[in-house]
Structure formats: C-alpha cells, structure tokens
Design an enzyme around this catalytic site. Structure first.
Site, PDB file in Angstrom:
ATOM      1  N   SER A 139     -31.240 -50.616  19.478  1.00 55.42           N
ATOM      2  CA  SER A 139     -30.693 -51.532  18.459  1.00 55.42           C
ATOM      3  C   SER A 139     -30.000 -52.658  19.195  1.00 55.42           C
ATOM      4  CB  SER A 139     -29.669 -50.778  17.607  1.00 55.42           C
ATOM      5  OG  SER A 139     -28.857 -51.688  16.884  1.00 55.42           O
ATOM      6  N   TYR A 152     -22.484 -44.954  17.080  1.00 64.91           N
ATOM      7  CA  TYR A 152     -23.856 -45.476  16.981  1.00 64.91           C
ATOM      8  C   TYR A 152     -24.115 -46.453  18.134  1.00 64.91           C
ATOM      9  CZ  TYR A 152     -27.983 -47.816  15.041  1.00 64.91           C
ATOM     10  OH  TYR A 152     -29.245 -48.335  14.852  1.00 64.91           O
TER      11      TYR A 152
HETATM   12  N1  NAP Z   1     -32.801 -50.684  10.001  1.00 64.72           N
HETATM   13  C1  NAP Z   1     -32.102 -51.348  10.906  1.00 64.72           C
HETATM   14  O1  NAP Z   1     -31.420 -52.367  10.583  1.00 64.72           O
HETATM   15  C2  NAP Z   1     -32.112 -50.901  12.331  1.00 64.72           C
HETATM   16  C3  NAP Z   1     -31.545 -51.771  13.287  1.00 64.72           C
HETATM   17  C4  NAP Z   1     -31.541 -51.365  14.613  1.00 64.72           C
HETATM   18  C5  NAP Z   1     -32.083 -50.161  14.993  1.00 64.72           C
HETATM   19  N2  NAP Z   1     -32.627 -49.340  14.045  1.00 64.72           N
HETATM   20  C6  NAP Z   1     -33.184 -48.072  14.531  1.00 64.72           C
HETATM   21  O2  NAP Z   1     -34.517 -47.940  14.100  1.00 64.72           O
HETATM   22  C7  NAP Z   1     -34.871 -46.557  14.058  1.00 64.72           C
HETATM   23  C8  NAP Z   1     -35.575 -46.278  12.744  1.00 64.72           C
HETATM   24  O3  NAP Z   1     -34.662 -46.512  11.707  1.00 64.72           O
HETATM   25  P1  NAP Z   1     -35.067 -47.158  10.305  1.00 64.72           P
HETATM   26  O4  NAP Z   1     -34.225 -48.356  10.113  1.00 64.72           O
HETATM   27  O5  NAP Z   1     -36.530 -47.255  10.186  1.00 64.72           O
HETATM   28  O6  NAP Z   1     -34.452 -46.059   9.327  1.00 64.72           O
HETATM   29  P2  NAP Z   1     -35.106 -44.986   8.341  1.00 64.72           P
HETATM   30  O7  NAP Z   1     -36.042 -45.655   7.405  1.00 64.72           O
HETATM   31  O8  NAP Z   1     -33.938 -44.216   7.818  1.00 64.72           O
HETATM   32  O9  NAP Z   1     -35.979 -44.095   9.313  1.00 64.72           O
HETATM   33  C9  NAP Z   1     -35.434 -43.080  10.122  1.00 64.72           C
HETATM   34  C10 NAP Z   1     -36.515 -42.082  10.354  1.00 64.72           C
HETATM   35  O10 NAP Z   1     -36.021 -41.105  11.272  1.00 64.72           O
HETATM   36  C11 NAP Z   1     -36.140 -39.822  10.690  1.00 64.72           C
HETATM   37  N3  NAP Z   1     -35.087 -38.983  11.229  1.00 64.72           N
HETATM   38  C12 NAP Z   1     -33.748 -39.090  11.103  1.00 64.72           C
HETATM   39  N4  NAP Z   1     -33.141 -38.106  11.761  1.00 64.72           N
HETATM   40  C13 NAP Z   1     -34.121 -37.361  12.348  1.00 64.72           C
HETATM   41  C14 NAP Z   1     -34.135 -36.201  13.148  1.00 64.72           C
HETATM   42  N5  NAP Z   1     -33.005 -35.571  13.490  1.00 64.72           N
HETATM   43  N6  NAP Z   1     -35.328 -35.722  13.566  1.00 64.72           N
HETATM   44  C15 NAP Z   1     -36.482 -36.333  13.222  1.00 64.72           C
HETATM   45  N7  NAP Z   1     -36.525 -37.409  12.438  1.00 64.72           N
HETATM   46  C16 NAP Z   1     -35.360 -37.921  12.019  1.00 64.72           C
HETATM   47  C17 NAP Z   1     -36.051 -40.062   9.181  1.00 64.72           C
HETATM   48  O11 NAP Z   1     -36.622 -39.014   8.406  1.00 64.72           O
HETATM   49  P3  NAP Z   1     -35.732 -37.743   7.924  1.00 64.72           P
HETATM   50  O12 NAP Z   1     -34.415 -38.289   7.473  1.00 64.72           O
HETATM   51  O13 NAP Z   1     -36.539 -37.092   6.859  1.00 64.72           O
HETATM   52  O14 NAP Z   1     -35.604 -36.876   9.134  1.00 64.72           O
HETATM   53  C18 NAP Z   1     -36.917 -41.317   9.092  1.00 64.72           C
HETATM   54  O15 NAP Z   1     -38.269 -40.990   9.162  1.00 64.72           O
HETATM   55  C19 NAP Z   1     -33.578 -45.779  14.256  1.00 64.72           C
HETATM   56  O16 NAP Z   1     -33.505 -45.309  15.583  1.00 64.72           O
HETATM   57  C20 NAP Z   1     -32.501 -46.831  13.991  1.00 64.72           C
HETATM   58  O17 NAP Z   1     -31.295 -46.551  14.660  1.00 64.72           O
HETATM   59  C21 NAP Z   1     -32.653 -49.685  12.731  1.00 64.72           C
END
Ligand code: NAP
Length: 252
Positions: A139, A152
C-alpha cells in the site's frame, strides 16, 4: 487462447473481491490456463468463481493459518500444476489508534498482512517455476503515517521489505519479487475492515479527489492492470521494486 499469460498458472490470495478478483479476471482475460483464488468466506469465493468461469479454482484458505496454506499447496500439486506467478494479495485494513489497541488486534493485523504474505510465498515456492514472478500487494501506507493506521502501515512496510530480500534471495532461480502499492481504491475493504458507511465513503472520495493529482479514487481494475504488468514478461527486468499506483498521491 493467446495473451500475456497464455497457458500460465497463477495463485491470487484474497481474490474473492476487490483488487485480487480484478487480478484474477485480468489473468484469465490474458489467457491464463488456471488461476487458484483464495479467501476465507465460501460465499464470496463461489460468487467470484461464477464471475471468473471455469479457469478459476476456488480454495477456501486463510493466509494466517499454515495448515490452510499447506492445503492450498496440496490442491495445486494434485492438479499437477507448477506456478508462473504468485500474487500474495490478501490483506485487511483496520483502524488501531495508539492507546486503544488490544494485543489481539495487533496479532490479527500482523498474522494476516505480514505472516500471511511470508508463509504464502514460502509454502508455494517449491511449486514455482524458475524465472517465475511474485507480486506482493502492499500500500502507499508502506511509507507514510496515515493516522490511526499504525499497525496497517507497519504491516505494509514489512511487505515492502520482503520483496527487497526475496529479489536477492531468489536470484539463483531468477524468480522476481515486486511490490504493488495501491492508493485509495474503491473495494469492500472500506466497508468491511474500516467499517465505513456509504456517506463516509462519499466524503473520503471527495477528499481523495482533492488531494490526488489525477483527481479521483481508483477502481480495482486500474490497480490490477499494474499487478499484471509486474508479473508479465514486459517487466522481466523489474525486480525488488515498489510500484505506487495512486494517481500520483504519494509523489507530491
Ligand atoms: N482498497 C484500497 O484502498 C487499498 C489500498 C492499498 C492497499 N490495499 C491492499 O490491497 C489488498 C486487497 O484489498 P482490497 O482493497 O481488494 O480489499 P477486499 O476487497 O476486502 O479484498 C481482500 C481480500 O482478501 C481476502 N482476505 C482477507 N483476509 C484473508 C485471510 N486471512 N486469508 C485469505 N484471504 C483473506 C478477502 O476475503 P475474505 O474476507 O473472505 O477472506 C478478500 O478476498 C490488501 O492487501 C489491501 O491491504 C487496498
């Protein structure tokens, strides 16, 4: 089917929604033979497979549990697959203000975001081909101090660090390790971990529009395309870097 990932096999952790789902979609659109997708919830994973079609294999697997990662590896081995790319993308984002954070909250964040990434890669490494690619989702928080997010932010700094060491450690096999660092992206992470309401998100969106040079909040596909770039042959000389995909926010 021809494409940048023609006939390739990949794993995307945390691919039931958001950025991971968009990465899986992109891989399949670019010709991947099979994409293993993981998450903890069967409901959202099954919905993802309906969207992705029969090239996607869903494995319910919690990255913070070694037994689940071993099971994921066993499923891939049973299929006789070797991996061209591993996207260690699963992660959570929760507010943990200093002074109000429990030990359990600390372990939850580090177990999923740091331990999960480390052991995902360690467990799948024996199945990875030489010259394959690892993409870690960190991130822009890996190098800033966004308020209330110290755990985080620190977890993502650790992820960023992993790629530096692994680029070095895996040189003998010519496996590349890079980091994808998204900025603000509209995914379920905002509703779930951060517990934001629609009006909170609308307010955040306005704020992001003001502070980001490109003037808007990203969609997951705009982040996923850069993850695909890092894993693809187009990036064959890119190793150990962090690619900020944030509309310029972290550069000003
Ligand atoms: N959205 C943003 O603004 C943003 C910005 C910077 C970085 N990120 C990073 O991008 C990545 C993806 O996030 P996203 O924004 O796409 O969020 P998201 O839509 O909530 O996706 C997160 C995914 O990870 C899975 N997950 C969570 N905990 C897990 C675990 N313990 N084991 C296996 N799967 C797990 C969730 O499914 P389940 O909950 O069913 O397990 C879901 O499939 C993350 O690493 C996040 O920190 C996001």
């Amino acid at each position: 089917m021809s494409g940048k990932f023609s006939n390739q096999v990949a794993v995307v952790t945390g691919a039931s929604t958001g950025i991971g789902l968009a990465i899986a979609q992109g891989l399949i659109a670019e010709g991947a033979k099979r994409v293993y997708i993981t998450g903890r919830s069967a409901g959202t994973l099954n919905a993802a497979v309906e969207t992705l079609g029969d090239k996607a294999v869903a494995v319910i697997s919690d990255v913070s549990r070694q037994a689940d990662l071993d099971e994921l590896r066993a499923v891939i081995e049973e299929q006789g697959d070797q991996l061209d790319a591993v996207f260690a993308n699963a992660g959570i984002c929760e507010k943990n203000p200093l002074g109000e954070t429990s030990e359990a909250a600390y372990y939850k964040m580090f177990d999923i975001n740091v331990k999960g990434v480390f052991f995902t890669v360690q467990t799948l490494l024996p199945l990875m081909k030489d010259e394959s690619s690892i993409v870690l989702t960190a991130s822009i928080c890996s190098s800033n101090g966004m308020e209330g997010l110290s755990l985080y932010n620190a977890s993502k700094a650790a992820v960023r660090s992993f790629a530096r060491t692994w680029a070095n450690e895996l040189k003998g096999r010519k496996i590349r390790a890079n980091v994808l660092s998204p900025g603000f992206t509209r995914t379920p992470l905002m509703d779930n971990g951060l517990g934001m309401s629609e009006s909170d998100i609308a307010e955040l969106r306005k704020h992001v529009e003001q502070i980001t040079p490109l003037g808007y909040m990203a969609q997951p596909e705009e982040i996923a395309s850069c993850a695909l770039f890092l894993a693809s042959d187009d990036a064959r000389y890119v190793n150990g870097v962090e690619l900020m995909v944030d509309g310029g926010l972290s550069q000003i």
